[in-house]
Design a protein around this motif. Structure first.
Motif, PDB file in Angstrom:
ATOM      1  N   GLN A 373       0.870  -1.171   0.000  1.00  0.00           N
ATOM      2  CA  GLN A 373       0.000   0.000   0.000  1.00  0.00           C
ATOM      3  C   GLN A 373       0.914   1.230   0.000  1.00  0.00           C
ATOM      4  O   GLN A 373       1.909   1.252   0.720  1.00  0.00           O
ATOM      5  CB  GLN A 373      -0.855  -0.028   1.269  1.00  0.00           C
ATOM      6  N   THR A 374       0.570   2.233  -0.792  1.00  0.00           N
ATOM      7  CA  THR A 374       1.407   3.438  -0.804  1.00  0.00           C
ATOM      8  C   THR A 374       1.025   4.322   0.379  1.00  0.00           C
ATOM      9  O   THR A 374       0.017   4.074   1.052  1.00  0.00           O
ATOM     10  CB  THR A 374       1.231   4.229  -2.119  1.00  0.00           C
ATOM     11  N   VAL A 375       1.819   5.360   0.622  1.00  0.00           N
ATOM     12  CA  VAL A 375       1.583   6.197   1.806  1.00  0.00           C
ATOM     13  C   VAL A 375       0.190   6.806   1.846  1.00  0.00           C
ATOM     14  O   VAL A 375      -0.389   6.971   2.919  1.00  0.00           O
ATOM     15  CB  VAL A 375       2.649   7.318   1.961  1.00  0.00           C
ATOM     16  N   TRP A 379      -3.314   1.188  -3.645  1.00  0.00           N
ATOM     17  CA  TRP A 379      -2.640  -0.106  -3.771  1.00  0.00           C
ATOM     18  C   TRP A 379      -1.610  -0.036  -4.875  1.00  0.00           C
ATOM     19  O   TRP A 379      -1.878   0.479  -5.947  1.00  0.00           O
ATOM     20  CB  TRP A 379      -3.660  -1.208  -4.078  1.00  0.00           C
ATOM     21  N   ASN A 380      -0.425  -0.565  -4.583  1.00  0.00           N
ATOM     22  CA  ASN A 380       0.639  -0.538  -5.587  1.00  0.00           C
ATOM     23  C   ASN A 380       0.700  -1.891  -6.299  1.00  0.00           C
ATOM     24  O   ASN A 380       1.407  -2.794  -5.879  1.00  0.00           O
ATOM     25  CB  ASN A 380       1.976  -0.208  -4.915  1.00  0.00           C
ATOM     26  N   THR A 381      -0.022  -1.993  -7.413  1.00  0.00           N
ATOM     27  CA  THR A 381      -0.078  -3.281  -8.121  1.00  0.00           C
ATOM     28  C   THR A 381       1.172  -3.526  -8.965  1.00  0.00           C
ATOM     29  O   THR A 381       1.284  -4.567  -9.607  1.00  0.00           O
ATOM     30  CB  THR A 381      -1.332  -3.385  -9.023  1.00  0.00           C
ATOM     31  N   SER A 382       2.109  -2.569  -8.963  1.00  0.00           N
ATOM     32  CA  SER A 382       3.400  -2.864  -9.611  1.00  0.00           C
ATOM     33  C   SER A 382       4.298  -3.621  -8.652  1.00  0.00           C
ATOM     34  O   SER A 382       5.312  -4.182  -9.054  1.00  0.00           O
ATOM     35  CB  SER A 382       4.145  -1.591 -10.000  1.00  0.00           C
ATOM     36  N   ASP A 383       3.958  -3.571  -7.386  1.00  0.00           N
ATOM     37  CA  ASP A 383       4.813  -4.214  -6.391  1.00  0.00           C
ATOM     38  C   ASP A 383       4.193  -5.561  -5.988  1.00  0.00           C
ATOM     39  O   ASP A 383       3.608  -5.698  -4.923  1.00  0.00           O
ATOM     40  CB  ASP A 383       4.952  -3.273  -5.185  1.00  0.00           C
ATOM     41  N   VAL A 384       4.338  -6.546  -6.868  1.00  0.00           N
ATOM     42  CA  VAL A 384       3.741  -7.864  -6.620  1.00  0.00           C
ATOM     43  C   VAL A 384       4.800  -8.793  -6.046  1.00  0.00           C
ATOM     44  O   VAL A 384       5.891  -8.917  -6.605  1.00  0.00           O
ATOM     45  CB  VAL A 384       3.215  -8.501  -7.928  1.00  0.00           C
TER      46      VAL A 384
HETATM   47  C1  LIG Z   1       5.282   0.728  -6.348  1.00  0.00           C
HETATM   48  O1  LIG Z   1       6.149  -0.378  -6.380  1.00  0.00           O
HETATM   49  C2  LIG Z   1       7.219  -0.240  -7.288  1.00  0.00           C
HETATM   50  C3  LIG Z   1       7.942  -1.581  -7.343  1.00  0.00           C
HETATM   51  O2  LIG Z   1       8.362  -1.954  -6.056  1.00  0.00           O
HETATM   52  C4  LIG Z   1       8.099   0.904  -6.831  1.00  0.00           C
HETATM   53  O3  LIG Z   1       9.159   1.070  -7.747  1.00  0.00           O
HETATM   54  C5  LIG Z   1       7.260   2.181  -6.767  1.00  0.00           C
HETATM   55  O4  LIG Z   1       8.028   3.216  -6.230  1.00  0.00           O
HETATM   56  C6  LIG Z   1       6.032   1.956  -5.891  1.00  0.00           C
HETATM   57  N1  LIG Z   1       5.164   3.121  -6.024  1.00  0.00           N
HETATM   58  C7  LIG Z   1       4.766   3.821  -4.972  1.00  0.00           C
HETATM   59  C8  LIG Z   1       3.894   4.993  -5.282  1.00  0.00           C
HETATM   60  O5  LIG Z   1       5.091   3.552  -3.821  1.00  0.00           O
END
Ligand SMILES: *[C@@H]1O[C@H](CO)[C@@H](O)[C@H](O)[C@H]1NC(C)=O
Ligand SMILES: *[C@@H]1O[C@H](CO)[C@@H](O)[C@H](O)[C@H]1NC(C)=O
Ligand SMILES: *[C@@H]1O[C@H](CO)[C@@H](O)[C@H](O)[C@H]1NC(C)=O
Ligand SMILES: *[C@@H]1O[C@H](CO)[C@@H](O)[C@H](O)[C@H]1NC(C)=O
Ligand SMILES: *[C@@H]1O[C@H](CO)[C@@H](O)[C@H](O)[C@H]1NC(C)=O
Ligand SMILES: *[C@@H]1O[C@H](CO)[C@@H](O)[C@H](O)[C@H]1NC(C)=O
Ligand SMILES: *[C@@H]1O[C@H](CO)[C@@H](O)[C@H](O)[C@H]1NC(C)=O
Ligand SMILES: *[C@@H]1O[C@H](CO)[C@@H](O)[C@H](O)[C@H]1NC(C)=O
Ligand SMILES: *[C@@H]1O[C@H](CO)[C@@H](O)[C@H](O)[C@H]1NC(C)=O
Ligand SMILES: *[C@@H]1O[C@H](CO)[C@@H](O)[C@H](O)[C@H]1NC(C)=O
Ligand SMILES: *[C@@H]1O[C@H](CO)[C@@H](O)[C@H](O)[C@H]1NC(C)=O
Ligand SMILES: *[C@@H]1O[C@H](CO)[C@@H](O)[C@H](O)[C@H]1NC(C)=O
Length: 623
Positions: A373-375, A379-384
């Protein structure tokens, strides 16, 4: 885990003897998967000596020891006469059991064919294993479909009830559960939770921080009740079978533990008159935890991670509506998945296909797909990141145990190689940086699932794990053409390769996969894996155009890998040259070179064909 299951099943095949006239397709296993979708929704029906049919048995939470019994029961009420489909309870002391005719299972579904008086019943358990859709893969729900049709040509009035005790949410039944209902035009769902949940705690393999659900589509003839064993319409002490439940939620649960008396969460579907044309009731069961894992890095910093599906659904209602409305699609998708698995497995052998019918669901159900979860709360779906619970105690009890991932590599490669990136990146990330000081790869991410904890521990599997990691990273890159893992962690991978260059040929007292139970020094199989690891780095270097490293590690004239394989051959062959030893210099041992399979899968052509023929049995044994 895949292998361990296979070995386990093979062992049982040898000693099984069938007495009852139940038909099994493909064969009677040690345990039948029922609700198997996630580490904490993992319900099985043990088979084997003295096992009773499903209509007189309680299911068990994996690994099916006595304190893992689940109080789940289902009845079909035919013309007001109850027949048990699932569970071993009684009704006013009477227990009419539906008769089990046959059992069929595929990678996605276990199906029971039963007869309840004048009605044929099909009881199906479907796990939607959606390897190409992380949202659906992460949803910890399964379907149960009960289909009835008339066996004698006459119409019969049919109701189906499904009832859960609160076992799924705690391994300590003296704790008190609570209950709530979600009732709207679309669904009826009953929810159970511990009144005092404990985050990231397990008791007897059960989570202490979960919410469990039983649900169905709302409509005419659907009723529900949360009650206890002293009051439920269908259960032990009540005198009459009701045509419908009370549509109430007992609020007295707080006064007693979940087993004194047992809480019952029950849904009944009045299917109406069935004829030769069948009619169905469809239920779903789920176990939801959020946050799902607690990640601690080597600095001690903690990051809570959440199930992937949170990005799609903001409430229980949304999630369960989606699940129930997705049933028809899931059914089709399950059939397609089954064909895909069977086609891939049949290329190897029909026996292997039978084993995959049983083990695929199990392997994939050990996964937890997570996001952060971002601040600002999005939800950070790039961070799987995906985490595997070691359900079989085969990976030294570790999360993302490297030996478990290696064992399951053939499965991932044939079904979903892209998932390997999500499984390997947490391991690689944990070992990137100065705080990780071992010269070789770690074994796992700690032993306390759902805690996931970066490790910097010395261990005796340096060659084994370093080579496993190199093989896994290359296999992923080759299968997906995605070079991001190999390039992001190139220096780390190279440092493990150099460790192999220094150590692989003389493993000494180092050990290979603990499952093998071979403890001799200087194991040929381990040395071979180390050399394969070096050659794997050669291919990684080639893919990334690192010419100098490629020349060193690749299989080519004068390379390290090529000279090592020659030295390995001279150390591993028996004195007369006719077979491969298990350990250097021990002429009484013959090796089972199952690591040859990775040479073949990766297309390295490291090991000369002459060795394959010296050891023709090798390939089948591990694939
Ligand atoms: C989301 O996750 C990616 C991969 O870990 C990271 O590079 C990115 O900074 C994250 N985005 C946020 C907004 O935290
Ligand atoms: C079911 O319950 C009966 C007693 O009610 C018991 O004799 C039998 O062993 C039980 N079966 C199983 C499989 O637990
Ligand atoms: C279930 O078994 C019965 C009796 O063996 C058979 O007549 C029926 O066709 C089977 N039903 C299904 C759906 O396989
Ligand atoms: C059940 O307990 C959980 C955890 O304490 C709480 O969040 C929830 O609101 C309770 N539900 C009901 C219906 O009391
Ligand atoms: C449930 O019934 C049993 C046996 O009749 C009784 O001993 C017990 O007190 C009852 N429990 C509750 C909570 O009503
Ligand atoms: C609630 O539970 C208590 C004790 O377990 C029991 O004495 C009481 O009769 C129950 N009340 C209802 C309404 O069931
Ligand atoms: C089911 O069929 C029987 C016989 O035809 C009929 O008497 C009964 O009313 C029907 N029940 C329902 C719920 O339609
Ligand atoms: C989940 O959300 C993503 C992003 O909005 C979307 O692409 C995907 O189709 C959704 N999945 C499901 C199963 O609804
Ligand atoms: C699923 O398909 C059946 C017919 O096969 C249909 O009656 C039912 O409405 C469909 N369910 C949903 C939720 O779309
Ligand atoms: C939260 O942060 C993400 C990533 O930085 C951004 O895409 C999103 O718009 C933000 N949402 C809100 C509500 O501020
Ligand atoms: C997770 O970590 C916490 C705190 O470190 C610990 O109390 C708990 O028992 C761990 N959970 C498991 C399942 O090991
Ligand atoms: C392992 O093999 C090497 C090379 O043959 C030898 O020097 C060493 O003593 C062996 N180690 C053990 C523990 O047998």
């Amino acid at each position: 885990m895949l292998f361990s299951s296979i070995l386990f099943i093979l062992a049982s095949l040898l000693k099984r003897s069938i007495v009852q006239a139940i038909e099994w397709t493909p064969f009677e296993p040690v345990s039948l998967p029922l609700a198997v979708k996630s580490p904490y929704l993992n319900a099985w029906l043990p088979q084997g000596n003295g096992a009773q049919p499903i209509s007189t048995s309680w299911p068990f939470h994996w690994p099916s020891t006595s304190h893992h019994m689940l109080g789940w029961q289902s009845m079909i009420i035919v013309d007001n006469a109850p027949f048990w489909l699932l569970g071993n309870g009684t009704f006013t002391g009477i227990k009419n059991n539906a008769v089990l005719n046959s059992v069929t299972y595929t990678p996605s579904t276990t199906s029971f064919n039963l007869t309840a008086g004048p009605v044929n019943v099909q009881l199906e358990w479907l796990s939607p294993i959606e390897v190409d859709d992380l949202t659906r893969l992460s949803i910890p729900f399964v379907y149960i479909r009960v289909t009835a049709s008339s066996a004698d040509g006459e119409p019969h009035d049919v109701r189906v009830s499904m009832e859960l005790a609160a076992n799924l949410i705690s391994g300590d039944h003296s704790l008190a559960a609570n209950a709530s209902s979600i009732v709207n035009d679309d669904i009826i769902a009953l929810k159970m939770q511990l009144q005092t949940p404990q985050p990231f705690i397990e008791i007897n393999d059960f989570p202490e921080d979960a919410a469990a659900f039983i649900a169905t589509k709302n409509g005419v003839g659907v009723s529900y009740e949360v009650s206890d064993d002293n009051n439920t319409g269908s259960s032990s002490t009540s005198a009459t079978i009701q045509t419908a439940l009370t549509n109430t939620v007992d609020s007295n649960y707080s006064s007693h533990g979940m087993n004194t008396p047992f809480d019952n969460y029950q849904i009944m579907v009045n299917v109406g008159n069935v004829s030769e044309v069948s009619s169905s009731a469809i239920f779903t069961i789920g176990v939801v935890r959020d946050p799902s894992t607690k990640y601690t890095d080597l600095t001690g910093e903690v990051l809570l991670r959440h199930p992937f599906f949170k990005a799609n659904f903001s409430s229980d209602d949304d999630l369960i509506s989606f699940v129930l409305n997705d049933f028809n699609r899931s059914l089709d998708s399950g059939l397609a998945f089954d064909s895909k698995v069977m086609a891939a497995a049949n290329k190897i052998s029909p026996n292997y296909a039978d084993l995959l019918a049983l083990t695929t669901r199990q392997s994939l159900s050990a996964l937890e797909v997570t996001i952060s979860q971002t601040v600002n709360g999005s939800w950070n779906t790039s961070d799987v990141k995906m985490f595997v619970k070691d359900m079989g105690d085969m990976g030294s009890g570790g999360v993302n145990a490297v030996s478990v991932l290696y064992s399951a590599l053939p499965m991932y490669l044939s079904l979903a190689p892209n998932l390997l990136a999500h499984l390997l990146s947490p391991l690689l990330e944990a070992q990137q940086g100065a705080l990780y000081t071992q010269p070789y790869a770690a074994q796992h991410l700690g032993v306390g699932f759902p805690n996931v904890t970066a490790q910097n521990a010395a261990h005796n599997f340096g060659i084994e794990e370093s080579a496993n990691m190199l093989i896994l990273v290359l296999a992923h890159a080759q299968a997906t053409k995605d070079l991001s893992l190999s390039s992001s962690y190139y220096d780390l991978l190279r440092s493990w390769t150099n460790y192999l260059v220094d150590n692989a040929l003389t493993p000494g007292q180092q050990q290979t996969n603990p499952l093998d139970s071979i403890f001799a020094p200087n194991q040929t199989n381990l040395a071979l894996k180390g050399v394969i690891g070096i050659a794997a780095m050669g291919s990684i270097s080639t893919l990334l155009r690192q010419t100098q490293d490629a020349n060193t590690y690749n299989v080519s004239d004068f390379s390290t890998a090529s000279s090592y394989i020659q030295r390995w051959l001279s150390l591993s062959k028996s004195a007369n040259g006719s077979y491969i030893l298990t350990s250097y210099g021990d002429e009484t041992s013959t090796g089972l070179l199952y690591n040859l399979f990775s040479d073949k899968i990766l297309g390295l052509n490291l090991v000369p064909d002459s060795v394959r023929s010296t050891c023709s049995c090798c390939d089948q044994n591990r694939e």
